[in-house]
Structures are given as C-alpha cells and as structure tokens.
Design an enzyme around this catalytic site. Structure first.
Site, PDB file in Angstrom:
ATOM      1  N   ASP A   8       0.977  -0.786   3.291  1.00 51.05           N
ATOM      2  CA  ASP A   8       0.214  -2.014   3.062  1.00 51.05           C
ATOM      3  C   ASP A   8       0.795  -2.767   1.876  1.00 51.05           C
ATOM      4  O   ASP A   8       1.449  -2.186   1.006  1.00 51.05           O
ATOM      5  CB  ASP A   8      -1.273  -1.718   2.864  1.00 51.05           C
ATOM      6  CG  ASP A   8      -1.584  -0.890   1.629  1.00 51.05           C
ATOM      7  OD1 ASP A   8      -0.827   0.064   1.355  1.00 51.05           O
ATOM      8  OD2 ASP A   8      -2.574  -1.197   0.940  1.00 51.05           O
ATOM      9  N   ASP A  45       7.122   5.106  -4.683  1.00 51.85           N
ATOM     10  CA  ASP A  45       6.487   3.816  -4.959  1.00 51.85           C
ATOM     11  C   ASP A  45       6.808   3.356  -6.377  1.00 51.85           C
ATOM     12  O   ASP A  45       5.962   2.840  -7.081  1.00 51.85           O
ATOM     13  CB  ASP A  45       4.964   3.940  -4.769  1.00 51.85           C
ATOM     14  CG  ASP A  45       4.249   2.593  -4.798  1.00 51.85           C
ATOM     15  OD1 ASP A  45       4.928   1.558  -4.705  1.00 51.85           O
ATOM     16  OD2 ASP A  45       3.020   2.589  -4.918  1.00 51.85           O
ATOM     17  N   HIS A  86       3.300   3.920   0.876  1.00 54.73           N
ATOM     18  CA  HIS A  86       2.296   3.119   1.570  1.00 54.73           C
ATOM     19  C   HIS A  86       2.948   1.927   2.266  1.00 54.73           C
ATOM     20  O   HIS A  86       3.955   1.399   1.794  1.00 54.73           O
ATOM     21  CB  HIS A  86       1.184   2.660   0.620  1.00 54.73           C
ATOM     22  CG  HIS A  86       1.629   1.765  -0.497  1.00 54.73           C
ATOM     23  ND1 HIS A  86       1.584   0.396  -0.416  1.00 54.73           N
ATOM     24  CD2 HIS A  86       2.108   2.052  -1.729  1.00 54.73           C
ATOM     25  CE1 HIS A  86       2.012  -0.135  -1.547  1.00 54.73           C
ATOM     26  NE2 HIS A  86       2.342   0.863  -2.362  1.00 54.73           N
ATOM     27  N   ASP A 138       7.552  -2.219  -3.237  1.00 57.75           N
ATOM     28  CA  ASP A 138       6.090  -2.024  -3.233  1.00 57.75           C
ATOM     29  C   ASP A 138       5.500  -2.321  -1.868  1.00 57.75           C
ATOM     30  O   ASP A 138       4.741  -3.279  -1.724  1.00 57.75           O
ATOM     31  CB  ASP A 138       5.449  -2.853  -4.343  1.00 57.75           C
ATOM     32  CG  ASP A 138       4.026  -2.415  -4.637  1.00 57.75           C
ATOM     33  OD1 ASP A 138       3.645  -1.301  -4.234  1.00 57.75           O
ATOM     34  OD2 ASP A 138       3.285  -3.189  -5.247  1.00 57.75           O
ATOM     35  N   GLU A 165      -3.195   1.731  -0.215  1.00 63.86           N
ATOM     36  CA  GLU A 165      -2.880   1.868  -1.633  1.00 63.86           C
ATOM     37  C   GLU A 165      -3.268   0.619  -2.411  1.00 63.86           C
ATOM     38  O   GLU A 165      -3.760   0.700  -3.546  1.00 63.86           O
ATOM     39  CB  GLU A 165      -1.388   2.169  -1.817  1.00 63.86           C
ATOM     40  CG  GLU A 165      -1.014   2.670  -3.207  1.00 63.86           C
ATOM     41  CD  GLU A 165      -0.717   1.559  -4.193  1.00 63.86           C
ATOM     42  OE1 GLU A 165      -0.627   1.855  -5.395  1.00 63.86           O
ATOM     43  OE2 GLU A 165      -0.579   0.378  -3.774  1.00 63.86           O
ATOM     44  N   GLU A 166      -3.058  -0.539  -1.783  1.00 62.53           N
ATOM     45  CA  GLU A 166      -3.328  -1.794  -2.485  1.00 62.53           C
ATOM     46  C   GLU A 166      -4.819  -2.105  -2.614  1.00 62.53           C
ATOM     47  O   GLU A 166      -5.194  -3.097  -3.249  1.00 62.53           O
ATOM     48  CB  GLU A 166      -2.604  -2.953  -1.796  1.00 62.53           C
ATOM     49  CG  GLU A 166      -1.088  -2.817  -1.725  1.00 62.53           C
ATOM     50  CD  GLU A 166      -0.399  -2.925  -3.080  1.00 62.53           C
ATOM     51  OE1 GLU A 166      -1.105  -3.027  -4.097  1.00 62.53           O
ATOM     52  OE2 GLU A 166       0.846  -2.908  -3.117  1.00 62.53           O
TER      53      GLU A 166
END
Length: 207
Positions: free
Chosen positions: A92, A183, A90, A123, A156-157
């Site tokens: 974001d 991740d 991801h 991350d 994702e966040e």
C-alpha cells in the site's frame, strides 16, 4: 561463488524487465486510506502474488484480513539446518496527486536521468521488488542458501491495524529466525546503511 556470479549476471541481463515490472506495479494506485481504491488494493496484491509464482516461490497466497489482504509466499528448500528469513514489506502507498508538487501523474511512472518517479517507487514497492528480484536471481542461478518467507501487507500506511491479529493467527506459517524489514533506504550507492529500531510517526507544522 559461481552461483552468486550467475545471480549478478542474471540481474544485469534482466534489469530492463525488472524496471518494466516495477512500473506496472506502481501504476496500480494501491492507496490503503481511500475507500474508492479497494479494487486497486486487491489488484496490487494479486499482481505481486502472480509475480511470486512466476519467479518460483511456493505456497503463494493472498490472505484476507479484516482490512486489506496480506500476500504470503515462501521457499524452504535450503534445508532444516539453514536459517529461515521472514521478509516484511507492504504494497500500500500514501495518497498522491499532481497538486502535491509532482511533475507527473504519480501513478504514471516516469524515468528521468536513470531515476524512476512514481508513488511507491520507494516506500515500499521498490524495496519489495528488490527483494523479489534478488530471490529470483538466486533461484535462476542455483539454490538460495537460506529459507525465505515473505509477508507483504496492505495496511502499513494506516498503522497496520490488522497485522498483529494476522501474525497471531499464522504464527507457525510465519515462524522464522530473522525478520528483515524491506522498507528502508540507504544514504547513497557508495554508503550502505543498516536501519534498526524503526517504528512510529512524527509530524510537525511550521508557522
């Protein structure tokens, strides 16, 4: 093998370029929870798509969802008899401000003692970048021994609210033998780690 040796040499020769690229990407404040960062989210997705095209991936698309877009790309020339790996990650990131305890603006990457400090350096832009540059090294050094697809999302966040629908809508495009989640981390350079069954969130308050 000879091709793998060439790939490692390519990484060594281009490490500075890769670091500069990661700095460019993490400088884009792609905070998915912030309505004022919608433009930055699109910019981060397009930055990744452009890099994917430059490095030789194919069928690169920035695909819309009801929220932030998904970036897709693939390389399918290993052959029908070879496995297909779907790499998930991801672009974001969580919100970040200096007042959280940063020594620098979290979206102005700083290197100290060989470590890059910036929101998204891990991350998950750092891990996604590793996947990208490993593939770039393989493509520059010969052919990749497996077929590879990339699904890099932008939510994702915030719990990936649109990912299940996206996968359902693109089942054939995303079909693969293995899904590799890009991740996670390792304990140290000397201790590789394999993380599995990872999903969910736990918080606590200490009083």
């Amino acid at each position: 093998s000879k091709n793998m040796s060439k790939a490692f040499d390519y990484v060594s020769d281009n490490f500075g370029k890769f670091t500069t690229q990661l700095k460019e990407w993490v400088a884009i404040p792609s905070v998915s929870t912030d309505p004022e960062r919608v433009t930055a989210m699109q910019q981060a997705a397009e930055w990744l798509a452009a890099d994917m095209m430059t490095m030789g991936l194919e069928n690169v698309e920035v695909l819309p969802t009801d929220g932030h877009p998904v970036v897709y790309a693939d390389w399918l020339h290993a052959g029908t008899g070879k496995p297909t790996i779907l790499v998930y990650g991801h672009y974001d990131v969580q919100p970040a401000v200096v007042e959280d305890g940063w020594d620098n603006d979290p979206f102005e990457p700083v290197e100290r003692d060989g470590i890059l400090y910036a929101r998204g350096a891990t991350d998950d832009k750092g891990q996604v970048m590793i996947q990208m540059k490993a593939m770039e090294a393989l493509l520059q050094s010969g052919e990749c021994p497996v077929n590879v697809k990339y699904l890099i999302e932008g939510e994702e966040e915030v719990g990936s609210p649109n990912l299940a629908v996206f996968v359902e809508q693109h089942k054939e495009k995303l079909s693969a033998d293995i899904c590799l989640i890009s991740d996670t981390g390792v304990q140290s350079k000397e201790q590789p780690s394999l993380t599995y069954s990872l999903r969910g969130l736990m918080t606590m308050t200490l009083v």
